[in-house]
Design a protein around this motif. Sequence first.
Motif, PDB file in Angstrom:
ATOM      1  N   GLU A  71      62.197  48.287  58.565  1.00  0.00           N
ATOM      2  CA  GLU A  71      62.877  48.384  59.854  1.00  0.00           C
ATOM      3  C   GLU A  71      62.120  49.288  60.824  1.00  0.00           C
ATOM      4  O   GLU A  71      61.955  48.955  61.990  1.00  0.00           O
ATOM      5  N   GLN A  72      61.657  50.447  60.340  1.00  0.00           N
ATOM      6  CA  GLN A  72      61.001  51.418  61.206  1.00  0.00           C
ATOM      7  C   GLN A  72      59.624  50.978  61.656  1.00  0.00           C
ATOM      8  O   GLN A  72      59.260  51.158  62.811  1.00  0.00           O
ATOM      9  N   TYR A  73      58.831  50.438  60.730  1.00  0.00           N
ATOM     10  CA  TYR A  73      57.425  50.169  61.020  1.00  0.00           C
ATOM     11  C   TYR A  73      57.089  48.686  61.121  1.00  0.00           C
ATOM     12  O   TYR A  73      56.120  48.327  61.769  1.00  0.00           O
ATOM     13  N   GLY A  74      57.832  47.847  60.443  1.00  0.00           N
ATOM     14  CA  GLY A  74      57.573  46.413  60.496  1.00  0.00           C
ATOM     15  C   GLY A  74      56.222  45.986  59.970  1.00  0.00           C
ATOM     16  O   GLY A  74      55.698  44.957  60.358  1.00  0.00           O
ATOM     17  N   VAL A  75      55.634  46.784  59.075  1.00  0.00           N
ATOM     18  CA  VAL A  75      54.283  46.487  58.602  1.00  0.00           C
ATOM     19  C   VAL A  75      54.229  46.011  57.155  1.00  0.00           C
ATOM     20  O   VAL A  75      53.162  45.707  56.650  1.00  0.00           O
ATOM     21  N   ILE A  76      55.373  45.945  56.493  1.00  0.00           N
ATOM     22  CA  ILE A  76      55.392  45.512  55.100  1.00  0.00           C
ATOM     23  C   ILE A  76      55.542  43.997  55.062  1.00  0.00           C
ATOM     24  O   ILE A  76      56.538  43.446  55.485  1.00  0.00           O
ATOM     25  N   LYS A  77      54.503  43.352  54.543  1.00  0.00           N
ATOM     26  CA  LYS A  77      54.497  41.891  54.452  1.00  0.00           C
ATOM     27  C   LYS A  77      55.227  41.423  53.200  1.00  0.00           C
ATOM     28  O   LYS A  77      55.951  40.440  53.223  1.00  0.00           O
ATOM     29  N   ASP A  78      55.023  42.149  52.093  1.00  0.00           N
ATOM     30  CA  ASP A  78      55.634  41.790  50.814  1.00  0.00           C
ATOM     31  C   ASP A  78      55.645  43.035  49.933  1.00  0.00           C
ATOM     32  O   ASP A  78      54.954  44.005  50.225  1.00  0.00           O
ATOM     33  N   TYR A  79      56.430  43.006  48.856  1.00  0.00           N
ATOM     34  CA  TYR A  79      56.468  44.145  47.943  1.00  0.00           C
ATOM     35  C   TYR A  79      56.841  43.678  46.543  1.00  0.00           C
ATOM     36  O   TYR A  79      57.390  42.604  46.345  1.00  0.00           O
ATOM     37  N   GLU A  80      56.512  44.543  45.564  1.00  0.00           N
ATOM     38  CA  GLU A  80      56.889  44.347  44.167  1.00  0.00           C
ATOM     39  C   GLU A  80      57.335  45.692  43.615  1.00  0.00           C
ATOM     40  O   GLU A  80      56.862  46.733  44.074  1.00  0.00           O
ATOM     41  N   ILE A  81      58.208  45.681  42.611  1.00  0.00           N
ATOM     42  CA  ILE A  81      58.627  46.907  41.928  1.00  0.00           C
ATOM     43  C   ILE A  81      58.532  46.667  40.416  1.00  0.00           C
ATOM     44  O   ILE A  81      59.537  46.500  39.741  1.00  0.00           O
ATOM     45  N   PRO A  82      57.301  46.647  39.865  1.00  0.00           N
ATOM     46  CA  PRO A  82      57.146  46.416  38.425  1.00  0.00           C
ATOM     47  C   PRO A  82      57.382  47.693  37.613  1.00  0.00           C
ATOM     48  O   PRO A  82      57.164  48.802  38.108  1.00  0.00           O
ATOM     49  N   PRO A  83      57.832  47.546  36.365  1.00  0.00           N
ATOM     50  CA  PRO A  83      58.042  48.720  35.510  1.00  0.00           C
ATOM     51  C   PRO A  83      56.708  49.293  35.029  1.00  0.00           C
ATOM     52  O   PRO A  83      55.700  48.582  34.959  1.00  0.00           O
ATOM     53  N   LEU A  84      56.720  50.585  34.696  1.00  0.00           N
ATOM     54  CA  LEU A  84      55.582  51.229  34.037  1.00  0.00           C
ATOM     55  C   LEU A  84      55.980  51.424  32.576  1.00  0.00           C
ATOM     56  O   LEU A  84      57.013  52.027  32.291  1.00  0.00           O
TER      57      LEU A  84
END
Length: 93
Positions: free
Chosen positions: A18-31
């Motif tokens: 919302e603030q920056y509008g620069v995130i095209k995609d994301y993932e949250i994989p486990p470690l």
Amino acid sequence: MNEKTINHAYSVICTLKEQYGVIKDYEIPPLVNMQTGEDVGFAVILKLVNVYEYTGSFLKEWKEKFCADEFMISIVHNQLVVKFTIHYDKKKR
């Protein structure tokens, strides 16, 4: 509640979008600890629009928002990727 949770990470991602509008995609994989198989945390991998100008201090601010232990920057297929590593605090488990 430990603030290093996936829900916290997801809310930070939403805020950054919302603030920056620069995130095209994301993932949250486990470690996962490869020796024990124990879930030791997770990563937040942000694929960013590469026209935005990033500075070290800007990404350190994001690192603090995620409560991340570290971050790495790379270029994959002409796209800027930032990986934040977040380990669970064993004392608070």
